[in-house]
Design an enzyme around this catalytic site. Structure first.
Site: not given
Ligand code: AMP
Length: 223
Positions: A17, A92, A131, A164, A176
């Site tokens: 994404k 989400r 990554r 990281r 996740r």
């Molecule tokens: P990401 O960078 O999108 O992989 O998000 C990393 C972490 O941030 C996720 O595993 C969640 O803990 C939190 N997070 C990011 N976006 C959301 C969202 N829309 N709702 C809830 N938690 C989020």
């Protein structure tokens, strides 16, 4: 005047994404809004909400809708969003999707397209666990799939400091993925019912997926 495009990229951690959203910024002049990035910035700032979010993120869970919606609303007040947005990692949960519809309706807007990046779960663990990014410009790299041309030096900005994410380890990625399937995957049906969903195979190479996304956005723009 046509209202700015609102595009959502849906998919589990590691689906690409963020990588694709950054490319779509270049290709279409849209603005990437990553709630993960916004939450990491809040955590780094040391605010109370940021501290709360940090613990949840490190465990691989989802941060509360209240916190996420507050930071997103703040970000939507910046003038650059008028160029059109790509939501990366948001919504989400059902609650977030409904809240987003409400926010957009207030502004006379709607979600134009939701693209579900379809990938194989097991492959995601390897993708995420290897990554890292350049600390200077944020360019993404991978231990196995994409090393800098000159070891230790960023191809894009020449920086030599890399980082990281604390949550990019196999154990947290499994959590996740669980959160994705339990709380986020149901949004595929939510948006399919609204007639705005497109699914693409996101296991192939980055340039090919960029092309597939580009043609979908081209079609949406033409309507
Ligand atoms: P990401 O960078 O999108 O992989 O998000 C990393 C972490 O941030 C996720 O595993 C969640 O803990 C939190 N997070 C990011 N976006 C959301 C969202 N829309 N709702 C809830 N938690 C989020």
């Amino acid at each position: 005047m046509t209202s700015p495009m609102v595009l959502i990229l849906l998919g589990p951690p590691g689906a690409g994404k963020g990588t694709q959203a950054r490319m779509l910024e270049e290709d279409f002049g849209l603005v990437q809004l990553s709630t993960g990035d916004l939450l990491r910035a809040a955590a780094a700032s040391g605010s109370a909400a940021g501290q709360q979010a940090k613990a949840v993120m490190e465990a691989g869970g989802l941060v509360s809708d209240a916190i996420v919606l507050a930071i997103l609303k703040d970000r939507l007040r910046q003038p650059d969003v008028a160029r059109g947005i790509i939501l990366d990692g948001f919504p989400r949960t059902d609650g977030q999707a409904v809240a987003l519809d409400g926010l957009l309706a207030e502004a006379g807007q709607r979600v134009n397209a939701v693209i579900s990046l379809e990938v194989d779960d097991e492959a995601m663990i390897g993708r995420v666990a290897g990554r890292y990014t350049c600390g200077g410009c944020g360019e993404g790299y991978h231990d196995e799939f994409k090393q800098p041309a000159v070891a230790g030096t960023c191809d894009k900005c020449g920086g030599t400091a890399f980082k990281r994410r604390a949550d990019d380890n196999a154990e947290t990625v499994r959590e996740r993925l669980k959160a994705y399937h339990a709380q986020t995957a149901p949004l595929i049906t939510y948006y399919a019912d609204k007639g705005v969903l497109e699914r693409i195979d996101a296991m192939g190479d980055i340039a090919a997926i960029r092309g597939r996304l580009g043609s979908i956005i081209g079609q949406v723009t033409a309507h």
